[in-house]
Design a protein around this motif. Structure first.
Motif, PDB file in Angstrom:
ATOM      1  N   ILE A  64      33.199  44.866  78.782  1.00 12.04           N
ATOM      2  CA  ILE A  64      34.418  44.675  78.006  1.00 12.04           C
ATOM      3  C   ILE A  64      34.170  43.527  77.028  1.00 12.04           C
ATOM      4  O   ILE A  64      33.767  42.439  77.422  1.00 12.04           O
ATOM      5  CB  ILE A  64      35.614  44.345  78.917  1.00 12.04           C
ATOM      6  N   MET A  65      34.410  43.780  75.769  1.00 13.45           N
ATOM      7  CA  MET A  65      34.138  42.786  74.738  1.00 13.45           C
ATOM      8  C   MET A  65      35.396  42.559  73.909  1.00 13.45           C
ATOM      9  O   MET A  65      35.889  43.476  73.255  1.00 13.45           O
ATOM     10  CB  MET A  65      33.000  43.274  73.842  1.00 13.45           C
ATOM     11  N   ARG A  66      35.935  41.367  73.986  1.00 15.17           N
ATOM     12  CA  ARG A  66      37.128  41.041  73.208  1.00 15.17           C
ATOM     13  C   ARG A  66      36.723  40.452  71.867  1.00 15.17           C
ATOM     14  O   ARG A  66      35.818  39.633  71.792  1.00 15.17           O
ATOM     15  CB  ARG A  66      38.028  40.097  73.998  1.00 15.17           C
ATOM     16  N   ASP A  67      37.433  40.868  70.834  1.00 18.02           N
ATOM     17  CA  ASP A  67      37.051  40.498  69.467  1.00 18.02           C
ATOM     18  C   ASP A  67      38.318  40.245  68.669  1.00 18.02           C
ATOM     19  O   ASP A  67      38.947  41.167  68.169  1.00 18.02           O
ATOM     20  CB  ASP A  67      36.223  41.625  68.838  1.00 18.02           C
ATOM     21  N   ASP A  68      38.696  38.984  68.564  1.00 14.83           N
ATOM     22  CA  ASP A  68      39.900  38.637  67.819  1.00 14.83           C
ATOM     23  C   ASP A  68      39.743  37.235  67.255  1.00 14.83           C
ATOM     24  O   ASP A  68      38.626  36.747  67.084  1.00 14.83           O
ATOM     25  CB  ASP A  68      41.152  38.759  68.704  1.00 14.83           C
ATOM     26  N   ASN A  69      40.848  36.545  67.003  1.00 16.11           N
ATOM     27  CA  ASN A  69      40.771  35.190  66.460  1.00 16.11           C
ATOM     28  C   ASN A  69      40.046  34.229  67.383  1.00 16.11           C
ATOM     29  O   ASN A  69      39.581  33.180  66.940  1.00 16.11           O
ATOM     30  CB  ASN A  69      42.175  34.648  66.192  1.00 16.11           C
ATOM     31  N   GLY A  70      39.946  34.546  68.671  1.00 12.39           N
ATOM     32  CA  GLY A  70      39.216  33.688  69.588  1.00 12.39           C
ATOM     33  C   GLY A  70      37.736  33.622  69.295  1.00 12.39           C
ATOM     34  O   GLY A  70      37.050  32.696  69.713  1.00 12.39           O
ATOM     35  N   GLU A  71      37.205  34.605  68.573  1.00 12.51           N
ATOM     36  CA  GLU A  71      35.786  34.627  68.236  1.00 12.51           C
ATOM     37  C   GLU A  71      35.496  34.104  66.832  1.00 12.51           C
ATOM     38  O   GLU A  71      34.378  33.732  66.525  1.00 12.51           O
ATOM     39  CB  GLU A  71      35.225  36.059  68.347  1.00 12.51           C
ATOM     40  N   GLN A  72      36.487  34.100  65.976  1.00 11.30           N
ATOM     41  CA  GLN A  72      36.255  33.650  64.609  1.00 11.30           C
ATOM     42  C   GLN A  72      36.093  32.137  64.557  1.00 11.30           C
ATOM     43  O   GLN A  72      36.894  31.393  65.118  1.00 11.30           O
ATOM     44  CB  GLN A  72      37.442  34.026  63.712  1.00 11.30           C
ATOM     45  N   LEU A  73      35.069  31.668  63.855  1.00  8.19           N
ATOM     46  CA  LEU A  73      34.978  30.234  63.604  1.00  8.19           C
ATOM     47  C   LEU A  73      35.978  29.822  62.536  1.00  8.19           C
ATOM     48  O   LEU A  73      36.506  28.707  62.560  1.00  8.19           O
ATOM     49  CB  LEU A  73      33.561  29.853  63.167  1.00  8.19           C
ATOM     50  N   VAL A  74      36.241  30.704  61.593  1.00  2.49           N
ATOM     51  CA  VAL A  74      37.184  30.415  60.512  1.00  2.49           C
ATOM     52  C   VAL A  74      38.490  31.136  60.829  1.00  2.49           C
ATOM     53  O   VAL A  74      38.620  32.342  60.616  1.00  2.49           O
ATOM     54  CB  VAL A  74      36.621  30.852  59.153  1.00  2.49           C
ATOM     55  N   ALA A  75      39.461  30.393  61.360  1.00  2.88           N
ATOM     56  CA  ALA A  75      40.694  31.016  61.825  1.00  2.88           C
ATOM     57  C   ALA A  75      41.468  31.668  60.691  1.00  2.88           C
ATOM     58  O   ALA A  75      42.140  32.674  60.890  1.00  2.88           O
ATOM     59  CB  ALA A  75      41.568  29.971  62.521  1.00  2.88           C
ATOM     60  N   LEU A  76      41.393  31.112  59.495  1.00  2.00           N
ATOM     61  CA  LEU A  76      42.108  31.657  58.346  1.00  2.00           C
ATOM     62  C   LEU A  76      41.173  32.435  57.425  1.00  2.00           C
ATOM     63  O   LEU A  76      41.333  32.443  56.207  1.00  2.00           O
ATOM     64  CB  LEU A  76      42.787  30.539  57.562  1.00  2.00           C
ATOM     65  N   ALA A  77      40.197  33.123  58.029  1.00  2.00           N
ATOM     66  CA  ALA A  77      39.175  33.822  57.242  1.00  2.00           C
ATOM     67  C   ALA A  77      39.745  34.926  56.370  1.00  2.00           C
ATOM     68  O   ALA A  77      39.057  35.423  55.478  1.00  2.00           O
ATOM     69  CB  ALA A  77      38.109  34.406  58.173  1.00  2.00           C
ATOM     70  N   TYR A  78      40.992  35.329  56.599  1.00  2.00           N
ATOM     71  CA  TYR A  78      41.605  36.375  55.788  1.00  2.00           C
ATOM     72  C   TYR A  78      42.159  35.839  54.469  1.00  2.00           C
ATOM     73  O   TYR A  78      42.673  36.608  53.658  1.00  2.00           O
ATOM     74  CB  TYR A  78      42.721  37.081  56.569  1.00  2.00           C
ATOM     75  N   LEU A  79      42.055  34.534  54.232  1.00  2.00           N
ATOM     76  CA  LEU A  79      42.511  33.951  52.975  1.00  2.00           C
ATOM     77  C   LEU A  79      41.330  33.715  52.041  1.00  2.00           C
ATOM     78  O   LEU A  79      40.289  33.207  52.475  1.00  2.00           O
ATOM     79  CB  LEU A  79      43.240  32.632  53.230  1.00  2.00           C
ATOM     80  N   PRO A  80      41.466  34.045  50.766  1.00  2.00           N
ATOM     81  CA  PRO A  80      40.339  33.857  49.839  1.00  2.00           C
ATOM     82  C   PRO A  80      39.789  32.438  49.827  1.00  2.00           C
ATOM     83  O   PRO A  80      38.583  32.246  49.708  1.00  2.00           O
ATOM     84  CB  PRO A  80      40.951  34.239  48.481  1.00  2.00           C
ATOM     85  N   ASP A  81      40.645  31.449  49.978  1.00  2.00           N
ATOM     86  CA  ASP A  81      40.193  30.057  49.951  1.00  2.00           C
ATOM     87  C   ASP A  81      39.494  29.633  51.235  1.00  2.00           C
ATOM     88  O   ASP A  81      38.950  28.529  51.301  1.00  2.00           O
ATOM     89  CB  ASP A  81      41.370  29.119  49.691  1.00  2.00           C
TER      90      ASP A  81
END
Length: 595
Positions: free
Chosen positions: A269-286
């Motif tokens: 089982i592999m969870r893949d969400d904001n817990g894995e992202q180093l950049v929490a706001l990676a969905y913003l261009p800036d």
């Protein structure tokens, strides 16, 4: 559903100042007689009858239609197998918005449309991801790109270097000049229980008694309600925001890619969400992530980590094929209605919903596709029976929930009410969902017209009752509604709050918002945000039962003479958030000496 880990490790809701103005204007409030006078904070509740008038014939018709003529699994196959995962801002979510609008129209709903809640940010989709070990042995890893990861532009084969969690700027010094061309195994190795509990869980009678009993210590963490104050969140997001600096450091050191492990997952089982992202706001261009990253299963992560710990060189091949589809994607909610027919009550509304967006590891079947298709099936049942509700019944399928209840929160602020938030510098670094509310609450005319909102976002299990959200006046009403449903397992009303999903957007502005008590099945243990969040995790019988129960609650709310009773409107500007100790309580106390 926004789970506890994602709430602490990711910015789920963007600060107001960083979002452009919302795209759709609120509709002009219908000019009708109001069920209660709302003037600032003055709210006069309607008298409620001691005995509910129940249409048991309609109960029987709803049960017959929902249990023997269900179409809920057809909705499931189309949404999960055909459309697939629905990351906010993605092309798949755009397909799902259009599909739900069209299906709601086809079943007979009126005014089915998409309503913008404003700009979200980057559109992104994963096309394919592979991670393979090349030396000292060959192995195929279970892996996916982290959301909004850039592509590798082909396969990268490189040596792996293990880097533990970096917590402050001075930690960078030890890694300067060592990362160029390497694939980074980032973070501390997960601890896996060799004797895990069974994944499938069901609430028995003893557990329902425990949920019914109100916790005198205030601990409702099991219901995803957390009581930490502003200072807690300020410190938490200092740590979260620092991880974006870590990603930039890795990119500046010319590392090739990052591998992380899926939180609290094992057994493939592999969870893949904001817990894995180093950049929490990676969905913003800036805040675009500067380096490719993938999540791998805990077992794969552990194997590589142990080899490196024992000085065995490891080479891995990583290929992330992802695509950015736009820099300024709008967020949309799907809205549709069964119009009310009573001349005096038709402009009043009862609402039902779930969130249409999901993460990418699976197909978003249980989080929260189940809530979506249950709400759709409830609306289909009522349309199939040609009900003539006194009040309008409105379905809202939200997006952006996983990033912080964007869709429902913005809808509520457009249509119903706003709450002032702290603008202290330390609070501006905290996302809106966790920022201190300082008031005042400013209600809009439509606020007075919403009888209640019902939400499902705890997986696909059958409904066992409902959380009353500390609304004592609602308990005798719901108790009477549930008695004809006891044989379906609907037995428990709890005064507890429950959190981490869209009904909170309504409750926090004084509109009755409710989440049902659901049988957990393997939602928390297996499917939540994981590669197992798929069609096979659904129980058709449970989904049928849930749609029947939700349809009954919608019908009863739409048909009763009175609106549902409300709690007092919140007063965030006068509440004692810190619960300061009383002064001059101890008669023998003396003033401490000044230092």
């Amino acid at each position: 559903m926004i789970d506890r880990w994602a709430a602490i490790t990711a910015a789920m809701l963007l600060c107001v100042a960083s979002l452009p103005a919302m795209g759709a204007n609120a509709k002009d409030a219908p000019k009708t007689n109001k069920p209660a006078e709302i003037n600032g904070y003055d709210y006069s509740p309607e008298p409620q009858p001691a005995t509910e008038s129940l249409d048991l014939g309609m109960y029987a018709r709803i049960r017959e239609e929902g249990l023997t003529h269900s179409h809920v699994m057809e909705y499931a196959g189309a949404l999960f197998d055909d459309i697939g995962p629905r990351l906010t801002g993605s092309p798949n979510l755009a397909k799902a918005n259009a599909w739900t609008r069209d299906q709601l129209t086809a079943m007979g709903c009126a005014n089915a449309h998409l309503e913008s809640w404003g700009e979200f940010g980057l559109g992104w989709r994963q096309i394919s991801t592979s991670v393979d070990m090349v030396t000292p042995d060959t192995a195929v890893f279970i892996a996916q790109a982290t959301p909004w990861s850039p592509a590798t532009h082909g396969s990268i084969t490189a040596q792996v270097i293990a880097v533990p969690n970096l917590k402050e700027e001075k930690d960078f010094e030890a890694w300067k000049g060592k990362l160029a061309g390497k694939i980074i195994l980032y973070g501390d190795a997960p601890k896996i229980n060799p004797d895990p509990a069974p994944l499938m869980q069901h609430y028995d009678e003893q557990k329902l008694v425990q949920i019914y009993q109100y916790p005198l210590d205030g601990n409702m963490e099991e219901q995803h309600v957390f009581s930490e104050g502003p200072k807690y969140w300020e410190e938490a997001f200092k740590k979260i925001n620092f991880q974006e600096r870590v990603a930039k450091f890795f990119a500046d050191e010319h590392a090739s890619a990052i591998l992380v492990h899926g939180w609290s997952g094992d057994g493939g089982i592999m969870r893949d969400d904001n817990g894995e992202q180093l950049v929490a706001l990676a969905y913003l261009p800036d805040h675009k992530q500067p380096i490719p990253s993938a999540v791998v299963s805990s077992e794969n992560f552990g194997r590589v980590g142990r080899l490196l710990e024992h000085n065995v060189p490891v080479t891995v091949s990583v290929a992330i094929n992802s695509e950015f589809t736009g820099d300024h994607e709008q967020g949309y909610n799907t809205i549709a209605e069964i119009p009310g027919t009573d001349p005096k009550l038709k402009d009043q509304v009862v609402m039902v919903g779930g969130h249409l967006d999901s993460w990418i590891a699976g197909t978003g079947a249980t989080d929260d596709g189940a809530g979506v298709i249950i709400a759709m099936e409830a609306m289909r049942i009522l349309n199939a029976l040609h009900v003539q509700p006194r009040r309008t019944i409105r379905i809202a399928l939200w997006s952006g929930e996983e990033q912080g209840e964007f869709g429902s929160l913005r809808y509520v602020r457009q249509h119903f009410a706003t709450i002032g938030l702290s603008t202290k510098p330390e609070e501006l670094a905290v996302p809106e969902f966790a920022r201190e509310q300082v008031g005042p609450l400013t209600v809009k005319p439509e606020h007075a017209l919403v009888s209640g909102y019902f939400n499902i976002d705890n997986g696909g299990g059958k409904l066992l009752g409902i959380y009353a959200e500390n609304n004592a006046a609602i308990v005798p009403i719901f108790k009477q509604w549930m008695e004809p449903l006891n044989d379906l397992g609907v037995t428990t009303i709890s005064m507890r709050n429950t959190g981490s999903t869209d009904h909170e957007s309504f409750d926090q502005v004084g509109i009755p918002g409710f989440q049902f008590i659901q049988d957990p099945r393997d939602y928390e243990t297996r499917s939540l945000h994981s590669n197992q969040d798929v069609y096979e995790r659904l129980s058709p019988t449970d989904l049928k039962q849930a749609a029947v129960v939700e349809a009954v609650f919608l019908y009863n709310t739409a048909m009763r003479e009175q609106m549902l009773p409300r709690k007092p409107l919140p007063h965030p500007e006068i509440s004692d958030k810190e619960n300061k100790p009383l002064k001059d309580v101890y008669p023998g106390a003396v003033e401490p000496e000044k230092k």
